[in-house]
Design a protein around this motif. Structure first.
Motif, PDB file in Angstrom:
ATOM      1  N   UNK A 102       0.848  -1.202   0.000  1.00  0.00           N
ATOM      2  CA  UNK A 102       0.000   0.000   0.000  1.00  0.00           C
ATOM      3  C   UNK A 102       0.875   1.241   0.000  1.00  0.00           C
ATOM      4  N   UNK A 103       0.581   2.135  -0.939  1.00  0.00           N
ATOM      5  CA  UNK A 103       1.344   3.369  -1.032  1.00  0.00           C
ATOM      6  C   UNK A 103       1.066   4.264   0.173  1.00  0.00           C
ATOM      7  N   UNK A 104       2.158   4.739   0.764  1.00  0.00           N
ATOM      8  CA  UNK A 104       2.045   5.572   1.957  1.00  0.00           C
ATOM      9  C   UNK A 104       2.313   7.035   1.643  1.00  0.00           C
ATOM     10  N   UNK A 105       3.295   7.263   0.766  1.00  0.00           N
ATOM     11  CA  UNK A 105       3.675   8.649   0.497  1.00  0.00           C
ATOM     12  C   UNK A 105       4.361   8.744  -0.852  1.00  0.00           C
ATOM     13  N   UNK A 106       4.258   9.932  -1.456  1.00  0.00           N
ATOM     14  CA  UNK A 106       4.907  10.250  -2.718  1.00  0.00           C
ATOM     15  C   UNK A 106       5.786  11.477  -2.544  1.00  0.00           C
ATOM     16  N   UNK A 107       6.846  11.520  -3.326  1.00  0.00           N
ATOM     17  CA  UNK A 107       7.629  12.732  -3.410  1.00  0.00           C
ATOM     18  C   UNK A 107       7.022  13.689  -4.416  1.00  0.00           C
ATOM     19  N   UNK A 108       7.662  14.835  -4.579  1.00  0.00           N
ATOM     20  CA  UNK A 108       7.143  15.864  -5.475  1.00  0.00           C
ATOM     21  C   UNK A 108       7.598  15.655  -6.915  1.00  0.00           C
ATOM     22  N   UNK A 109       8.573  14.780  -7.110  1.00  0.00           N
ATOM     23  CA  UNK A 109       9.058  14.468  -8.446  1.00  0.00           C
ATOM     24  C   UNK A 109      10.294  15.256  -8.833  1.00  0.00           C
ATOM     25  N   UNK A 110      11.067  14.672  -9.731  1.00  0.00           N
ATOM     26  CA  UNK A 110      12.236  15.347 -10.294  1.00  0.00           C
ATOM     27  C   UNK A 110      12.228  15.114 -11.801  1.00  0.00           C
ATOM     28  N   UNK A 111      12.451  16.174 -12.549  1.00  0.00           N
ATOM     29  CA  UNK A 111      12.355  16.110 -14.006  1.00  0.00           C
ATOM     30  C   UNK A 111      13.637  15.545 -14.615  1.00  0.00           C
ATOM     31  N   UNK A 112      13.454  14.565 -15.484  1.00  0.00           N
ATOM     32  CA  UNK A 112      14.546  14.032 -16.288  1.00  0.00           C
ATOM     33  C   UNK A 112      14.218  14.312 -17.749  1.00  0.00           C
ATOM     34  N   UNK A 113      15.110  15.031 -18.411  1.00  0.00           N
ATOM     35  CA  UNK A 113      14.919  15.349 -19.821  1.00  0.00           C
ATOM     36  C   UNK A 113      16.110  14.838 -20.601  1.00  0.00           C
ATOM     37  N   UNK A 114      15.831  13.995 -21.586  1.00  0.00           N
ATOM     38  CA  UNK A 114      16.871  13.430 -22.434  1.00  0.00           C
ATOM     39  C   UNK A 114      16.678  14.015 -23.834  1.00  0.00           C
TER      40      UNK A 114
END
Length: 116
Positions: A102-114
């Motif tokens: 069960x998912x408890x928490x998420x981060x805000x994300x980090x952008x990866x651009x290739x």
């Protein structure tokens, strides 16, 4: 308060590498399975890789041996090493903490651009 903070994203040429980090607070990190997801514009969020509390890793088929997930319980941090990056790897990468599936928490994300 549970917090997951991702870092390490950026702009990289095709074939390049990055190492993403997700540092946690507010949880007993060693008791949580950890996962990385990604979401490209207009697409669903997909599981990239996960690592359980024993350090056992699993990967999505599209990884094809290019990425490595690892964890450091002492630092409460999970990593995702991205090698041989392709344009189609461009996405926001999110960190996720789970217990008993069960998912408890998420981060805000980090952008990866290739891109060239």
């Amino acid at each position: 308060q549970v917090q997951l903070v991702e870092s390490g994203g950026g702009l990289v040429l095709p074939g390049g590498s990055l190492r993403l980090s997700c540092t946690t607070s507010g949880i007993d990190f060693s008791l949580y399975d950890m996962a990385w997801y990604r979401q490209a514009p207009g697409k669903q969020r997909d599981l990239v890789a996960s690592v359980d509390t024993d350090g056992e890793a699993t990967y999505a088929d599209f990884v094809q041996g290019r990425f490595t997930i690892s964890r450091d319980d002492a630092k409460r941090t999970v990593y995702l090493r991205l090698n041989s990056l392709k344009v189609e790897d461009t996405a926001v990468y999110y960190c996720n903490a789970l217990v008993s599936g069960i998912s408890v928490a998420w981060g805000q994300g980090t952008q990866v651009t290739v891109s060239q």
